[in-house]
Design a protein around this motif. Structure first.
Motif, mmCIF file in Angstrom:
data_model
loop_
_atom_site.group_PDB
_atom_site.id
_atom_site.type_symbol
_atom_site.label_atom_id
_atom_site.label_comp_id
_atom_site.label_asym_id
_atom_site.label_seq_id
_atom_site.Cartn_x
_atom_site.Cartn_y
_atom_site.Cartn_z
ATOM 1 N N VAL A 59 16.596 6.880 -3.015
ATOM 2 C CA VAL A 59 15.594 7.717 -3.486
ATOM 3 C C VAL A 59 16.337 9.097 -3.490
ATOM 4 C CG1 VAL A 59 13.456 9.010 -3.026
ATOM 5 C CG2 VAL A 59 13.470 6.406 -2.647
ATOM 6 N N LEU A 60 17.101 9.675 -2.502
ATOM 7 C CA LEU A 60 17.682 10.933 -2.708
ATOM 8 C C LEU A 60 18.959 10.891 -3.627
ATOM 9 C CD1 LEU A 60 18.014 11.548 1.092
ATOM 10 C CD2 LEU A 60 16.428 12.648 -0.451
ATOM 11 N N ASP A 61 19.392 9.671 -3.986
ATOM 12 C CA ASP A 61 20.412 9.689 -5.228
ATOM 13 C C ASP A 61 19.680 9.737 -6.397
ATOM 14 O OD1 ASP A 61 22.378 9.178 -3.461
ATOM 15 O OD2 ASP A 61 22.394 6.843 -3.861
ATOM 16 N N ALA A 62 18.536 9.213 -6.621
ATOM 17 C CA ALA A 62 17.756 9.461 -8.007
ATOM 18 C C ALA A 62 17.286 10.830 -7.857
ATOM 19 C CB ALA A 62 16.490 8.579 -7.858
ATOM 20 N N ALA B 272 7.098 0.672 6.273
ATOM 21 C CA ALA B 272 8.455 1.144 5.760
ATOM 22 C C ALA B 272 8.634 2.501 6.272
ATOM 23 C CB ALA B 272 8.673 1.059 4.177
ATOM 24 N N THR B 273 9.926 2.924 6.249
ATOM 25 C CA THR B 273 9.883 4.575 6.496
ATOM 26 C C THR B 273 9.648 5.246 5.306
ATOM 27 O OG1 THR B 273 12.299 4.174 5.842
ATOM 28 C CG2 THR B 273 11.842 4.137 8.118
ATOM 29 N N ALA B 274 9.594 6.807 5.293
ATOM 30 C CA ALA B 274 9.181 7.319 4.171
ATOM 31 C C ALA B 274 10.102 7.262 3.347
ATOM 32 C CB ALA B 274 9.014 8.918 4.826
ATOM 33 N N VAL B 275 9.591 7.260 1.794
ATOM 34 C CA VAL B 275 10.656 6.934 0.676
ATOM 35 C C VAL B 275 11.734 8.182 0.644
ATOM 36 C CG1 VAL B 275 8.852 5.980 -0.573
ATOM 37 C CG2 VAL B 275 9.265 8.486 -0.912
ATOM 38 N N GLY B 276 11.375 9.301 1.246
ATOM 39 C CA GLY B 276 12.378 10.209 1.249
ATOM 40 C C GLY B 276 13.653 10.139 2.051
ATOM 41 N N VAL C 257 4.683 7.483 0.993
ATOM 42 C CA VAL C 257 5.220 8.121 -0.174
ATOM 43 C C VAL C 257 5.467 9.522 0.342
ATOM 44 C CG1 VAL C 257 5.166 8.371 -2.610
ATOM 45 C CG2 VAL C 257 4.294 6.365 -1.405
ATOM 46 N N PHE C 258 6.183 9.910 1.350
ATOM 47 C CA PHE C 258 6.317 11.084 1.932
ATOM 48 C C PHE C 258 7.931 11.399 1.679
ATOM 49 C CE2 PHE C 258 2.370 10.214 3.715
ATOM 50 C CZ PHE C 258 1.743 11.400 4.368
ATOM 51 N N PHE C 259 8.318 12.747 1.720
ATOM 52 C CA PHE C 259 9.628 13.026 1.468
ATOM 53 C C PHE C 259 10.484 12.966 2.777
ATOM 54 C CE2 PHE C 259 13.082 15.862 0.406
ATOM 55 C CZ PHE C 259 13.639 15.241 -0.484
ATOM 56 N N VAL D 203 0.866 -1.159 -0.163
ATOM 57 C CA VAL D 203 -0.046 -0.154 0.027
ATOM 58 C C VAL D 203 0.699 1.087 0.078
ATOM 59 C CG1 VAL D 203 -1.791 1.227 1.125
ATOM 60 C CG2 VAL D 203 -1.954 -1.165 1.206
ATOM 61 N N LEU D 204 0.640 2.032 -1.062
ATOM 62 C CA LEU D 204 1.499 3.228 -1.151
ATOM 63 C C LEU D 204 0.599 4.575 -0.330
ATOM 64 C CD1 LEU D 204 2.213 3.164 -5.130
ATOM 65 C CD2 LEU D 204 3.718 2.620 -2.902
ATOM 66 N N PHE D 205 1.301 4.870 0.639
ATOM 67 C CA PHE D 205 0.510 5.658 1.600
ATOM 68 C C PHE D 205 0.822 7.156 1.377
ATOM 69 C CE2 PHE D 205 0.074 7.698 5.990
ATOM 70 C CZ PHE D 205 -1.344 7.826 5.807
ATOM 71 N N ALA D 206 -0.005 8.232 0.793
ATOM 72 C CA ALA D 206 0.403 9.461 0.562
ATOM 73 C C ALA D 206 -0.568 10.470 1.358
ATOM 74 C CB ALA D 206 0.248 9.650 -0.715
#
Length: 133
Positions: A119-122, A110-114, A79-81, A16-19
């Motif tokens: 993710v930061l490298d991308a 999971a932890t926030a994608v940010g 899906v938070f920074f 589940v992608l949570f935004a």
């Protein structure tokens, strides 16, 4: 017997992608694209979007639908920074409420994608590439 679940049979696992959610419907477009990419990448896994507020489905509704389908394990990816107040306070309370409501379903987070270096490298690569665009 094939490993791929038929459309009528549930996957044992879900992502589940949570935004956050927003009033402007266009805000969700990148999340819809991410959802489509993951659904194609993970054919044996149910992939869902869920929102904290202002958009549907909200997280409890998405988990209710998965529980009704017999899903046994769910991983929720914010899906938070970063880890702001919503992820430090609201998200854990919401997840705890859902765990109580669906005790047969293992709910992991999971932890926030940010927070991920990859993710930061991308994002850094995208920003650097924008200089030469």
């Amino acid at each position: 017997m094939p490993d791929t679940p038929s459309p009528a049979s549930p996957a044992a696992e879900a992502l589940v992608l949570f935004a956050h959610g927003a009033r402007d419907a266009r805000w969700r477009e990148p999340f819809d694209r991410l959802h489509a990419k993951l659904a194609a990448l993970l054919p044996h896994c149910e992939v869902r979007l869920a929102f904290l507020e202002l958009m549907t489905p909200e997280l409890p509704d998405a988990l209710a639908e998965l529980a009704a389908r017999g899903t046994s394990k769910v991983t929720i990816v914010p899906v938070f920074f970063g880890q702001g107040g919503h992820l430090r306070r609201d998200f854990p309370a919401l997840v705890d409420q859902c765990r109580q409501q669906y005790p047969a379903m293992r709910i992991e987070t999971a932890t926030a994608v940010g927070e991920s270096d990859s993710v930061l490298d991308a994002i850094a690569a995208y920003c650097a590439a924008s200089l030469s665009a």
